[in-house]
Design an enzyme around this catalytic site. Sequence first.
Site, PDB file in Angstrom:
ATOM      1  N   ARG B 259       2.973 -30.855  -1.325  1.00 16.90           N
ATOM      2  CA  ARG B 259       3.300 -31.592  -2.541  1.00 16.90           C
ATOM      3  C   ARG B 259       2.648 -30.943  -3.752  1.00 16.90           C
ATOM      4  O   ARG B 259       1.717 -30.137  -3.617  1.00 16.90           O
ATOM      5  CB  ARG B 259       2.755 -33.020  -2.424  1.00 16.90           C
ATOM      6  CG  ARG B 259       3.484 -33.884  -1.440  1.00 16.90           C
ATOM      7  CD  ARG B 259       2.697 -35.146  -1.137  1.00 16.90           C
ATOM      8  NE  ARG B 259       2.685 -36.078  -2.247  1.00 16.90           N
ATOM      9  CZ  ARG B 259       3.624 -36.999  -2.468  1.00 16.90           C
ATOM     10  NH1 ARG B 259       4.643 -37.128  -1.643  1.00 16.90           N
ATOM     11  NH2 ARG B 259       3.543 -37.813  -3.503  1.00 16.90           N
ATOM     12  N   GLY B 280       1.988 -23.401  -1.114  1.00 16.52           N
ATOM     13  CA  GLY B 280       0.978 -24.314  -1.647  1.00 16.52           C
ATOM     14  C   GLY B 280       1.517 -25.246  -2.716  1.00 16.52           C
ATOM     15  O   GLY B 280       2.700 -25.196  -3.103  1.00 16.52           O
ATOM     16  N   HIS B 281       0.628 -26.070  -3.227  1.00 15.49           N
ATOM     17  CA  HIS B 281       1.005 -27.100  -4.192  1.00 15.49           C
ATOM     18  C   HIS B 281       1.406 -26.479  -5.529  1.00 15.49           C
ATOM     19  O   HIS B 281       0.888 -25.453  -5.937  1.00 15.49           O
ATOM     20  CB  HIS B 281      -0.119 -28.112  -4.370  1.00 15.49           C
ATOM     21  CG  HIS B 281      -1.417 -27.534  -4.814  1.00 15.49           C
ATOM     22  ND1 HIS B 281      -2.232 -26.798  -3.989  1.00 15.49           N
ATOM     23  CD2 HIS B 281      -2.063 -27.595  -5.997  1.00 15.49           C
ATOM     24  CE1 HIS B 281      -3.307 -26.444  -4.645  1.00 15.49           C
ATOM     25  NE2 HIS B 281      -3.231 -26.897  -5.866  1.00 15.49           N
ATOM     26  N   ASN B 282       2.371 -27.103  -6.172  1.00 19.31           N
ATOM     27  CA  ASN B 282       2.826 -26.731  -7.521  1.00 19.31           C
ATOM     28  C   ASN B 282       3.643 -25.441  -7.560  1.00 19.31           C
ATOM     29  O   ASN B 282       3.994 -24.979  -8.647  1.00 19.31           O
ATOM     30  CB  ASN B 282       1.652 -26.573  -8.504  1.00 19.31           C
ATOM     31  CG  ASN B 282       0.768 -27.804  -8.575  1.00 19.31           C
ATOM     32  OD1 ASN B 282       1.213 -28.889  -8.254  1.00 19.31           O
ATOM     33  ND2 ASN B 282      -0.475 -27.628  -8.964  1.00 19.31           N
TER      34      ASN B 282
END
Lengths: 385, 385, 385
Positions: B259, B280-282
């Site tokens: 997320r 990974g995130h973002n």
Amino acid sequence: MTFPFPIVTFSQHVSFVNPMAKTFTLQEIATALEGRLMGDGALRITRLAHPSDIQNSEDLALAMDAKLLPLLKDGKAKAAVIALRDEKDSAFVGARIIVERPRLALARLTALFAEPVTLKTGIHPTAVIEDGVSLGKNPAIGAQVYIGAGAIIGDNAVIHPQCYIGENARIGNDALINAGVKIGAGTLVGDRAIIHFNTSIGADGFSFVTPQTGSVEAAKAGNGGAVTASNTALIRIASLAPVILGDDIEIGANSCIDRGTIASTRVGNGTKIDNQVQIGHNVTIGENCMICGRVGIAGSVLIGNRVVVGGASGIADHVTIGDDAIVMVMSGVAGNIAAKMIVGGTPATPREKAMETMFNVGRLKQFFKKIDELADKVKKLEKGE
Amino acid sequence: MTFPFPIVTFSQHVSFVNPMAKTFTLQEIATALEGRLMGDGALRITRLAHPSDIQNSEDLALAMDAKLLPLLKDGKAKAAVIALRDEKDSAFVGARIIVERPRLALARLTALFAEPVTLKTGIHPTAVIEDGVSLGKNPAIGAQVYIGAGAIIGDNAVIHPQCYIGENARIGNDALINAGVKIGAGTLVGDRAIIHFNTSIGADGFSFVTPQTGSVEAAKAGNGGAVTASNTALIRIASLAPVILGDDIEIGANSCIDRGTIASTRVGNGTKIDNQVQIGHNVTIGENCMICGRVGIAGSVLIGNRVVVGGASGIADHVTIGDDAIVMVMSGVAGNIAAKMIVGGTPATPREKAMETMFNVGRLKQFFKKIDELADKVKKLEKGE
Amino acid sequence: MTFPFPIVTFSQHVSFVNPMAKTFTLQEIATALEGRLMGDGALRITRLAHPSDIQNSEDLALAMDAKLLPLLKDGKAKAAVIALRDEKDSAFVGARIIVERPRLALARLTALFAEPVTLKTGIHPTAVIEDGVSLGKNPAIGAQVYIGAGAIIGDNAVIHPQCYIGENARIGNDALINAGVKIGAGTLVGDRAIIHFNTSIGADGFSFVTPQTGSVEAAKAGNGGAVTASNTALIRIASLAPVILGDDIEIGANSCIDRGTIASTRVGNGTKIDNQVQIGHNVTIGENCMICGRVGIAGSVLIGNRVVVGGASGIADHVTIGDDAIVMVMSGVAGNIAAKMIVGGTPATPREKAMETMFNVGRLKQFFKKIDELADKVKKLEKGE
């Protein structure tokens, strides 16, 4: 929550629990180890322990390393296993078993005390068994297992909760499939196979083609630094051939072995594969290989028998690796490796070359200095100084 | 267990089984391939086979590589597919289809013979569907599936056993979610998406902060070799934004997409992701990219359209990679990459530089020798010899 | 399927949804952040948003980076969070909260708005709870969960669907175990632990021995380039000791932690582990460490407290790493690392050395040219030119 064991001390050992309280006499253990017993063979042993973690007289201290011998001096251990090569240096006077090959002794010791996880024979009522499944004798099919139509499960196979066995897959006799393993349609798994949590066998291979010449094709054809073609679309190549795994294989947790395109991805008898290993489509791996953790093997690689691939290494697609070769840890294999070769580095080269390169890279600073000094001297010579 | 196929021979091919015995005439296949048919178009084909593995007259030998043509000489194959570029070198006189682009032909051939795993339309009685779930037309929800409250499942979506669809997640039309996939709350999965075994979409990002300046911050600020601050505690940054996946994506087995913190992690239409990839995130990934196996993409990376990332590569956090760029296998990308660039090595540099560096590192020994010889010569010159 | 959010624009941010519509006043948020409030504290905030993605007056723009300040100029945002260091450069005149440590503020902001996934207290009827399981107060045991005999589940523990808790395992109070996690027999998981999708705790270690000297042993003993022994068989060393995880740990998705041979594999309090991390048998990791994504830690490694291991790094077996050390991304650690050291590269060396080596390798071309020029000059000097 209060832990039964402290976890605060960084270097402290915390030995295994023995919930079933299996016990053996020291004599029985010596026999299993094919070791030489010295002292009281009637001693009852309930636990194997690191020499720094002896809790009572029923613990057997595993001191098969010269560095561990001093730990026996505190006298807590009443019995120990000691390596033959260390016997002359040991002052331990308790009961002891002398063994020639420590790790082989460790294999036998741990086999004695190992506790298979309980799974009742029979089919758990929450398991879903589709039509036409053939179950062998004494199957143990756990809770929430799914077995697809037409699958064949061998005698004494143990399939733990939450596994998925795809349609027409075959699981060998005495196989042990741990919780959460997914085995795709048509996969063959040999006898006595052990597969650990959440591993995926038989997903589709990663294989795509662009309608016209794509960026990677163009890049392979030329040597330029820029991409000269664009991937307008990625068209899927389906994976028709199921995975075939031999007998006596073991596969760790969260590993993947993909299906083949038109010929099966295969792993030979006796090969052991660690956690988080990725084996691509069309790969063939021979017998008694060891593929360590986090290795990636790209599509269509051929690996011979008894090959060892060190942890976190990568092997490029279509490479062939001969029998008994060793790929050192964290290597990147870009070309074929002959039988019995030891290779390392990225791109992987024979060991001496790899070690030499690593050593030389570390010496660059001093050589750069030497070059600068030489340049100064040459300048002076040129000036006639 | 006796295998239906031998697995002992290292280099032997074992072709796919065709459980449903799909058959096509050679004419039908030629049409599907947009190939040129020569010979008997009425021949019935039941299996695609490697030229070394022809078992009967209904096998179609895939010989779209010059190296495979000699294998046709044994006369076992009655029909073959041959590449246009090899046609002049082929002595094969059986029925044949001549194709321009072999891998495209392979995509079409395998699409013809592919067998989707059976899953009955409807909801298996062991599936758990929470309140307020919206199911499209013809859903196929397998055994032991869990669908959280408020989730929306598109038309004709197939969700295999033991999948988890979190609350308020949306699965597109015609999506195919294989066994054991976990899709977190609020995730959006586009139409025709394919996701393989045990992949995790929508776990929380790995994001922590120390109350005061932490060790890594201090290390980034300075160039010293020792850590000047200590991580007294690690405070969690929660991941509020769900993952958004476009249409026509495919994701392999045991991969992860986390997320985002306050903005979603996104993957664009048509992008294909292999096994054991970590995103990974973002992160934002554009359209029609190919992310090969075992790649790791750290937080907040921006990847454009049609980018190819080779296997086992790593991309550092906050890096931007432009459209059509290619990251070669086992690279470590530490800085931004412009559109259409081809980069390799660690840290990744433009291809020529990366190849040159790799080549130069291998030549160090001879240069070190050359330097030592030069030093000797200079010493002699200095002495006036 | 029509997405509620467009996904076409490569660099566009798509902020999180707030399904439960949690709201706070700006004053409440300022208090939670220990920040300085300027402007209307009564403003109601329903969403955190990237400054480029402000949709209405209830969005709070997170602009805690100087690069984001210009985005506030469009006037859409009515409220923003701004870093103290940037305050003097900010022309933003709306309501604002000034914070000293932006990432700490982000942790607190996201904690406010985070939405734990719903799981009803109680035991879902499809969960299978074997005999002798002890459940604490207010357990939430999801659908299709399996809990083995003798397991102990702490107070307020949340175990999401499709998890497997092996026999005699213990899960701490307030632990959060996400869908598909497999926790092997006897594992101890501390209080407030968070474990993400499809992670495997407590599979067997990868440990084998050959009956006689094997290929790797022979290779370690000698320096030759060829293998001098063959692995005639691979005998399993069983893993007797369960995994012990401390309090307040977090483990990402699809990670693995293996059991120990005779002493437990342990992870200390407060340590955070990312996705796809592999931790081998007998490893001990101390407290408050950060192990980033795709790291592999081989068997018997000892890692101290507050150690940070960068993504995709590998650590060889039996290595010891001291307190507060930092292993940079994509490193290969082959030897012991002292406390507070910062190391990088493969094999990992102290940071300055690693950076210097990387820099020097990139300069090889110019030095090779310099050597050739020197050689020409020396030749001329030798000829007396």
